[in-house]
Design a protein around this motif. Sequence first.
Motif, PDB file in Angstrom:
ATOM      1  N   GLN A 175      -3.116  -4.435 -10.546  1.00 49.82           N
ATOM      2  CA  GLN A 175      -2.267  -3.330 -10.973  1.00 49.82           C
ATOM      3  C   GLN A 175      -2.949  -2.599 -12.123  1.00 49.82           C
ATOM      4  OE1 GLN A 175       1.023  -2.326  -9.689  1.00 49.82           O
ATOM      5  NE2 GLN A 175       0.230  -0.545 -10.805  1.00 49.82           N
ATOM      6  N   ARG A 217      -5.409   4.533 -14.421  1.00 52.40           N
ATOM      7  CA  ARG A 217      -5.264   5.161 -13.103  1.00 52.40           C
ATOM      8  C   ARG A 217      -5.416   6.682 -13.202  1.00 52.40           C
ATOM      9  NH1 ARG A 217      -0.750   7.326 -10.982  1.00 52.40           N
ATOM     10  NH2 ARG A 217       0.620   6.186 -12.405  1.00 52.40           N
ATOM     11  N   ARG A 270       5.985  -1.623   0.593  1.00 58.99           N
ATOM     12  CA  ARG A 270       6.852  -0.552   0.106  1.00 58.99           C
ATOM     13  C   ARG A 270       6.039   0.692  -0.253  1.00 58.99           C
ATOM     14  NH1 ARG A 270       9.196  -4.798  -2.838  1.00 58.99           N
ATOM     15  NH2 ARG A 270       8.147  -4.083  -4.742  1.00 58.99           N
ATOM     16  N   ASN A 271       4.939   0.470  -0.969  1.00 62.01           N
ATOM     17  CA  ASN A 271       4.139   1.605  -1.430  1.00 62.01           C
ATOM     18  C   ASN A 271       3.551   2.418  -0.280  1.00 62.01           C
ATOM     19  OD1 ASN A 271       4.655   0.716  -4.029  1.00 62.01           O
ATOM     20  ND2 ASN A 271       2.595  -0.083  -4.376  1.00 62.01           N
ATOM     21  N   ASP A 324      -0.010   4.820  -6.634  1.00 62.35           N
ATOM     22  CA  ASP A 324       0.732   3.609  -6.999  1.00 62.35           C
ATOM     23  C   ASP A 324       0.013   2.745  -8.022  1.00 62.35           C
ATOM     24  OD1 ASP A 324       2.750   4.238  -5.046  1.00 62.35           O
ATOM     25  OD2 ASP A 324       1.351   3.541  -3.524  1.00 62.35           O
ATOM     26  N   THR A 354       5.076  -5.504  -2.179  1.00 67.03           N
ATOM     27  CA  THR A 354       4.904  -4.256  -2.935  1.00 67.03           C
ATOM     28  C   THR A 354       4.035  -3.270  -2.169  1.00 67.03           C
ATOM     29  OG1 THR A 354       5.091  -5.497  -5.008  1.00 67.03           O
ATOM     30  CG2 THR A 354       4.173  -3.276  -5.138  1.00 67.03           C
ATOM     31  N   ARG A 377      -3.856   6.415  -1.690  1.00 69.63           N
ATOM     32  CA  ARG A 377      -2.482   6.202  -2.157  1.00 69.63           C
ATOM     33  C   ARG A 377      -2.445   5.048  -3.168  1.00 69.63           C
ATOM     34  NH1 ARG A 377       2.966   7.198  -0.611  1.00 69.63           N
ATOM     35  NH2 ARG A 377       4.188   6.136  -2.224  1.00 69.63           N
ATOM     36  N   MET A 378      -3.147   3.963  -2.861  1.00 77.21           N
ATOM     37  CA  MET A 378      -3.198   2.825  -3.787  1.00 77.21           C
ATOM     38  C   MET A 378      -3.845   3.222  -5.111  1.00 77.21           C
ATOM     39  SD  MET A 378      -4.611  -0.349  -1.483  1.00 77.21           S
ATOM     40  CE  MET A 378      -4.310  -0.419   0.267  1.00 77.21           C
TER      41      MET A 378
END
Length: 422
Positions: free
Chosen positions: A299, A305, A208-209, A270, A205, A265-266
């Motif tokens: 996650q 988030r 991909r991210n 995402d 994952t 980005r994380m």
Amino acid sequence: MIQTVPPLERVPRSSRLTMALRAGAWAGITGGHLVATTGRRLARRPHREPGLIELLTRLGPTFVKGGQLLSTRTDVLSERRREQLRQLHDRVAPMSAHTARTTLALAYPGGSPFARIAEEPAGSGSIASVYQAWLPDDTPVAVKVRRPGIGPRMRTDFELLGAGARLAQRLPGLHRVPMCRMVRHVSAAVLQQLDLAQEAVALATLRRNLADVSSFRIPAPLPELSRDDVLVMEWIPGLRRFRPGELTREQRRQIVRQVLQGVYRMLFVDGLVHCDMHPGNLYLSDADVVLLDAGFVVQLDPQVRRLFAEFFLNMSLGRGEQAAEVVLRSAEHVPASCDLAAFRSGVRELVESTHRRTAGQFRLGPFATRLFDLQRRSGIAAAPEFVFPLMSLLVLEGMINEFDVDVDFQAEAIPTLLAVLR
């Protein structure tokens, strides 16, 4: 390589608390009369007493993980202490060759898929050791082998931490702090590192991210060869450690910005957050930053988030009033008696005092401590989920301060935040 120490199962449970206090007193990071008294008594004992690394190793992977995280904190420990704790990143004494062979034989009862495997590990941590191996076509792979019996040890540690949280939550001023829930959230995330199948999913994952983040590389998992206690992944050659002294100032600046781009980005796009970006998991390969080990990832709920992104943007722009409003919206509980004006004023002063500070001038740890203290004194219960993005940034901040104290890591986040929150 540090010396092998007696395995944890040989340490009586009655000695665990004393050993933990001794580690804290030795490191000089804990407070309170009990720990201070323990430290004074230990100081009078002979030099044969085990050092901090041995103590943490004997206490087990949960305490080793704590030592790894602390090794990045220039604002908490001296350079000498941090240098000692860096031994825990990937140089923990490995399992014996016999244990590794036995584990692999049990994982592949029909026969090993590897043509050969190195006798000595390429790296060794508290939960697993990593070996280089070769497939029949001579393709090199990395084989991560989980230590046998590590799960029960870690669960026992978190049971002890949970009991401590329940006691602490009875203290005046702490009864509204969701310490038990925080321990439950963190323990679930840390124990996830035992699940190598889940780590393989997380690796895929993250790849991909972060595929469009330049010069950021993550090894590809090979799930068809992996098992419950063995993770097989791409072998990335030529890895070298992050050593600021071996790089020019411009190279260090570029590396910091590459890492920040990936982390933001994380965190903000995402929501799959890597909480363990210490120097044992970050390497360089040519011009790429390589992130190894996706065991400690979380996650984030989309709402958490977004709220964290809103707070970070307002903090980065020096907008204290708006930052305070985000904290209030994200809180689990705001008492009717709360002095909202005083709380907003406190957050505004805190945010404005840290606005436009470079990495060398700003410390996220003290900032978070002051923010939590404002919440505690106002009776505001923070959502425990926010501990994970904070943990990710706290670990990363230590590396940033070693590489580029002039970077404004708040400002570096603004382009990503504006794109997400538009």
